[in-house]
Motif scaffolding. Structure first.
Motif, short mmCIF file in Angstrom:
data_model
loop_
_atom_site.label_atom_id
_atom_site.label_comp_id
_atom_site.label_asym_id
_atom_site.label_seq_id
_atom_site.Cartn_x
_atom_site.Cartn_y
_atom_site.Cartn_z
N GLU A 158 0.83 -1.20 0.00
CA GLU A 158 0.00 0.00 0.00
C GLU A 158 0.87 1.26 0.00
O GLU A 158 0.54 2.26 -0.65
CB GLU A 158 -0.93 0.01 1.21
N ILE A 162 0.60 4.06 -2.98
CA ILE A 162 0.33 5.48 -2.81
C ILE A 162 1.41 6.31 -3.51
O ILE A 162 1.11 7.35 -4.12
CB ILE A 162 0.23 5.84 -1.32
N TRP A 165 0.67 6.08 -7.17
CA TRP A 165 -0.53 6.90 -7.44
C TRP A 165 -0.13 8.36 -7.64
O TRP A 165 -0.57 9.04 -8.56
CB TRP A 165 -1.49 6.74 -6.26
N PHE A 169 -0.47 10.73 -11.00
CA PHE A 169 -1.16 12.01 -10.90
C PHE A 169 -0.31 13.13 -11.48
O PHE A 169 -0.80 14.01 -12.19
CB PHE A 169 -1.51 12.31 -9.44
N LEU A 197 -4.25 -0.26 -7.31
CA LEU A 197 -4.76 1.07 -7.66
C LEU A 197 -5.83 0.98 -8.75
O LEU A 197 -6.84 1.69 -8.71
CB LEU A 197 -3.62 1.96 -8.14
N ASP A 200 -9.25 -0.43 -7.26
CA ASP A 200 -10.10 0.44 -6.44
C ASP A 200 -10.39 1.79 -7.10
O ASP A 200 -11.00 2.67 -6.49
CB ASP A 200 -9.51 0.64 -5.04
N ARG A 202 -8.37 4.25 -8.07
CA ARG A 202 -7.49 5.41 -7.88
C ARG A 202 -6.71 5.72 -9.16
O ARG A 202 -6.32 6.86 -9.39
CB ARG A 202 -6.53 5.16 -6.71
N VAL A 203 -6.49 4.70 -9.97
CA VAL A 203 -5.83 4.85 -11.26
C VAL A 203 -6.61 4.06 -12.30
O VAL A 203 -7.20 3.02 -11.98
CB VAL A 203 -4.36 4.33 -11.20
N ARG A 204 -6.66 4.55 -13.53
CA ARG A 204 -7.35 3.84 -14.61
C ARG A 204 -6.50 3.85 -15.87
O ARG A 204 -5.64 4.71 -16.05
CB ARG A 204 -8.70 4.50 -14.92
N SER A 216 -4.97 9.31 -13.31
CA SER A 216 -5.22 9.24 -11.88
C SER A 216 -6.52 9.94 -11.50
O SER A 216 -6.91 10.93 -12.11
CB SER A 216 -4.06 9.91 -11.13
N ALA A 217 -7.17 9.39 -10.48
CA ALA A 217 -8.28 10.10 -9.86
C ALA A 217 -7.68 11.20 -8.98
O ALA A 217 -6.46 11.34 -8.89
CB ALA A 217 -9.11 9.14 -9.03
N TYR A 219 -5.91 13.08 -6.30
CA TYR A 219 -4.87 12.56 -5.42
C TYR A 219 -4.97 13.25 -4.07
O TYR A 219 -4.55 14.39 -3.90
CB TYR A 219 -3.51 12.81 -6.07
#
Length: 346
Positions: A158, A162, A165, A169, A197, A200, A202-204, A216-217, A219
């Motif tokens: 995790e 992060i 992530w 971003f 990521l 869930d 947070r990233v696509r 990124s969604a 941040y």
């Protein structure tokens, strides 16, 4: 302008930060790789700016051939081309099971022995490898996953997720391949963190391809989060470094962005009973709260009116604050170096 004095001052302040991070919360993070990492990253960045290898070698004060060999050694193992020596040694120990020190040295005989022993020490210090015995009879083995979890109450996957992530971003559209290269972590571990990521949201990915551009969604790392403080520290540090780098780059160019880039540092000196003490401290809290509320408004609007990253102007507003009491060591050191009167004036 004296660039050397400025560089020396920045390096000194950066080493203070690294020292504090390496001993945070009673930990003793391994630093064996830091000097080599700084050299390699600095050399690569200077070359990316169009400076020839001959000139870069001269900047470091070494011969071109020595420079080229050092860069090659740090970029990948001579014995196991395409991988770093650190990765190659860890894989070798993992594949062979418990292995004697002399066997590791023999396996990587084409690499410098001092580099191999430094890697072994770093792997042991990081908890990835254990050692038993002494001298030539020393045996190395890979620490089990269960043992690694027992050594730390944090979730390393995790923590890395992060950090990744934040990289996505700051670099919208980055590919998985470039992300792995920039992260400098093991490819399999990076893949696991990226999968988390993606799962869930947070990233696509822009497409089904495994190497499609990543987005990124929003941040956001809350101050109350127990995980992700490393990413938050790096985000702060990069914001400051980017602002300074941009200011240096735009200095004297006449660009209209020159007035929008940079920063202002204000030092307030107050004491108990000072007529402005409460106002100074209150302003710090108030401005932070107002900026956070304003960011929430902008973020909400952007969610309702999405805009692609290529069309967006990204504005980074860094607001940092610190309070240093008169009895703290840093303050005493500052006054010893500059004199109490000078310290008060700044």
């Amino acid at each position: 302008m004296n660039p050397r004095l400025l560089i020396d001052a920045i390096v000194q302040q950066t080493t203070v930060l690294i020292a504090q991070l390496s001993t945070a919360a009673g930990l003793r993070s391994p630093l064996a790789h830091v000097a080599d990492q700084v050299f390699l990253s600095l050399a690569q960045e200077i070359e990316r700016q169009g400076v020839s290898r001959q000139v870069v070698a001269d900047m470091f004060g070494i011969a071109l051939r020595t420079y080229q060999r050092k860069v090659q050694r740090l970029e990948e193992s001579v014995t196991a081309g395409g991988r770093s020596l650190w990765e190659a040694v860890l894989d070798f120990i993992g594949e062979r099971g418990p292995v004697r020190r002399i066997e590791v040295i023999e396996r990587f005989r084409r690499d410098e022995e001092t580099a191999v022993t430094a890697v072994l020490a770093d792997l042991v210090a990081s908890g990835l490898v254990y050692s038993s015995g002494r001298g030539e009879t020393m045996v190395y083995g890979v620490t089990s996953e269960a043992d690694r979890r027992a050594l730390s109450d944090e979730d390393p996957a995790e923590t890395l997720a992060i950090l990744i992530w934040g990289t996505v971003f700051r670099s919208p559209g980055i590919s998985t391949r470039d992300l792995v290269a920039r992260t400098r972590a093991d490819e399999a571990v990076t893949g696991e963190a990226l999968a988390r990521l993606l799962a869930d949201g947070r990233v696509r990915r822009e497409a089904e391809s495994d190497d499609a551009p990543l987005r990124s969604a929003a941040y956001v790392i809350s101050g109350s989060d127990t995980k992700g403080w490393e990413a938050a520290v790096f985000d702060h540090y990069q914001a400051v470094a980017s602002a300074i780098s941009s200011k240096v780059r735009l200095r004297g160019t006449g660009s209209e962005d020159a007035e929008l880039v940079g920063g202002t540092t204000l030092h307030f000196g107050v004491h108990p009973g000072h007529p402005y003490a409460e106002r100074v401290l209150g302003t710090v809290k108030r401005v932070r709260a107002e900026l956070d509320a304003f960011w929430q408004e902008v973020a909400a609007y952007n969610r309702e009116h999405p805009l692609d990253d290529e069309s967006a102007t990204r504005v980074t507003f860094y607001f940092g604050q610190s309070v240093r009491r008169p009895t703290e060591p840093d303050r005493r050191a500052e006054e010893e170096a500059t004199g109490p009167e000078e310290a008060r004036k700044r």
